[in-house]
Enzyme design. Structure first.
Site, PDB file in Angstrom:
ATOM      1  N   LYS A 209      24.469  -3.730 -34.519  1.00 34.72           N
ATOM      2  CA  LYS A 209      25.572  -4.426 -33.854  1.00 34.72           C
ATOM      3  C   LYS A 209      25.862  -5.741 -34.574  1.00 34.72           C
ATOM      4  O   LYS A 209      24.933  -6.481 -34.943  1.00 34.72           O
ATOM      5  CB  LYS A 209      25.216  -4.675 -32.390  1.00 34.72           C
ATOM      6  CG  LYS A 209      26.320  -5.343 -31.571  1.00 34.72           C
ATOM      7  CD  LYS A 209      25.907  -5.479 -30.116  1.00 34.72           C
ATOM      8  CE  LYS A 209      26.947  -6.198 -29.281  1.00 34.72           C
ATOM      9  NZ  LYS A 209      26.560  -6.313 -27.859  1.00 34.72           N
TER      10      LYS A 209
ATOM     11  N   SER B 162      29.775  -4.964 -24.554  1.00 37.82           N
ATOM     12  CA  SER B 162      30.246  -5.370 -25.867  1.00 37.82           C
ATOM     13  C   SER B 162      29.673  -4.539 -27.016  1.00 37.82           C
ATOM     14  O   SER B 162      30.108  -4.647 -28.163  1.00 37.82           O
ATOM     15  CB  SER B 162      29.867  -6.842 -26.104  1.00 37.82           C
ATOM     16  OG  SER B 162      28.441  -7.000 -26.072  1.00 37.82           O
TER      17      SER B 162
ATOM     18  N   SER C 234      25.984  -4.783 -21.292  1.00 38.49           N
ATOM     19  CA  SER C 234      26.603  -4.372 -22.548  1.00 38.49           C
ATOM     20  C   SER C 234      25.888  -3.255 -23.297  1.00 38.49           C
ATOM     21  O   SER C 234      26.337  -2.871 -24.384  1.00 38.49           O
ATOM     22  CB  SER C 234      26.744  -5.580 -23.475  1.00 38.49           C
ATOM     23  OG  SER C 234      27.672  -6.498 -22.955  1.00 38.49           O
TER      24      SER C 234
END
Length: 431
Positions: free
Chosen positions: A79, A148, A172
């Protein structure tokens, strides 16, 4: 191409076994993932940066080296709020366009050290907040993948990577995993070191993983510590369905799916019970976003004060909302969380795990919103491990899901319970 065909569909455990037994080479598995990225990333937009030459060079070195690494040859995505020395790290923000860290984050170093192969960086919401990335849900490209950890969930769900690092400060990991029909594991706070993660709310920020099966999440996460997991299950899990006022925000189909899951687990031999969330813990749900706002104003002070116009209107508004919070309230909130630990221990006195919604419902149409994160808030605040998985399909044919929560530090037991539960239910395939 024939040597790599469909290897990208192998899970972490399957791939590790095949590499260890010399059935496949590390370079062939890496190439299969890269081929899938080349084929689909222009549509899904999960990866924001990757380099086939770098990935294949690592894989070839591992093929030439003696075996013994727990994660040898396992491709993984990172990520883009987690620092990498081989790829730019832009935190989902134009402020950091082409920013190149000098060092890898600790979790990336540990993955590499145990033989895993980095594929590149995947999309994130702006600084891991609610402002969405450009990633799309591979199950239906017109829908959000959640956030996210949008790129992490999309890459794993679309068979670009068998595992991806993700982060959770509210919901998230667990929510995007459900939206994309895969498994999201948020470990106990601190189980995966956060050095090299762009801080947001340091008292809550947690690094976890997204995979396609529970056993893969366990193998990859414990492999970071050099531990080789046994594919364990709990024979007769004790699970409590936890009710709370948050259920008012779940859609009817989600509640029906949870009740259906309870019924299936009872028939399969699980010891099921029900509980109401204690009032002491219910009150903490309102604290979580306020604690987030206070801490995010500190961690994003540079961006807030020097690059305000480059922040999204949504994030600017959230940070400005922290103006009303003073230091005394912050200290009080932290103390209330600390005092709640007794109620948390009571929650798990007679059960192995708590069952709770992971998302309000199916992934929403459109890309303007990443979905409602509220169902992960309390468990993240309390530092408890949680794991989400799809359980059913909603009215439009996209996945619905649930999460299991365990006691602090009881990650191996939670993973064993989740492994047992997911084996008891039919795999969910989006329509």
């Amino acid at each position: 191409m024939s040597r790599t065909k469909n290897l990208n569909r192998l899970g972490v455990v399957e791939a590790a076994r095949a590499i260890e037994s010399n059935e496949i080479r590390c370079v062939d598995l890496a190439q299969a993932c890269l081929d899938r990225i080349d084929e689909r990333n222009s549509q899904v937009e999960a990866f924001v940066s990757y380099d086939a030459g770098k990935t294949l060079a690592v894989a070839r070195r591992l093929d030439a080296a003696p075996s013994g690494h727990v994660l040898r040859g396992i491709p993984f995505a990172v990520k883009d709020v987690i620092d990498t020395s081989d790829y730019p790290t832009q935190y989902g923000s134009a402020i950091y366009k082409d920013f190149q860290p000098a060092l890898d984050a600790a979790c990336v170093v540990m993955a590499k050290n145990h033989g895993a192969v980095p594929l590149g960086k995947v999309a994130t919401g702006e600084f891991a907040t609610q402002t969405p990335s450009r990633a799309r849900n591979p199950l239906r490209l017109t829908h959000t993948p959640g956030g996210s950890s949008s790129g992490s969930a999309a890459a794993v769900a679309d068979f670009m990577a068998p595992a991806a690092f993700a982060t959770q400060t509210t919901g998230s990991i667990v929510r995007p995993a459900i939206y994309c029909g895969v498994v999201g594991y948020k470990p106990s706070f601190g189980m995966i070191a956060t050095a090299g993660l762009k801080a947001l709310s340091p008292s809550q920020d947690t690094i976890g993983v997204i995979t396609r099966k529970v056993e893969d999440a366990a193998f990859f996460t414990l492999g970071l510590h050099g531990a080789k997991t046994v594919n364990s299950v709990v024979a007769r899990p004790r699970i409590a369905l936890c009710l709370s006022r948050q259920w008012d925000y779940a859609r009817p189909e989600t509640l029906r799916a949870l009740e259906g899951l309870v019924h299936k687990l009872e028939l399969a031999g699980c010891a099921m019970s029900r509980m109401w969330l204690p009032e002491d813990l219910e009150r903490l749900i309102a604290i979580q976003p306020r604690l987030f706002k206070y801490e995010a104003r500190q961690t994003l002070a540079n961006e807030r004060l020097l690059h305000k116009e480059s922040l999204s209107p949504r994030l600017r508004a959230r940070l400005q909302g922290g103006d009303e919070l003073g230091f005394d309230e912050y200290v009080s909130m932290r103390q209330q969380v600390r005092e709640a630990h007794g109620a948390v221990e009571e929650l798990f006195r007679d059960v192995d795990a708590v069952l709770y919604p992971a998302a309000a419902g199916e992934a929403e149409a459109g890309l303007e919103s990443a979905g409602d994160p509220r169902f992960g808030a309390l468990w993240t605040l309390l530092h408890l491990p949680s794991i989400s998985f799809p359980t059913d399909l909603g009215p439009s044919g996209l996945p619905l899901g649930a999460q299991l929560i365990g006691g602090f530090g009881q990650d191996t037991r939670l993973l064993a319970v989740a492994n047992a539960v997911t084996r008891m239910i039919e795999p969910v395939q989006a329509a």
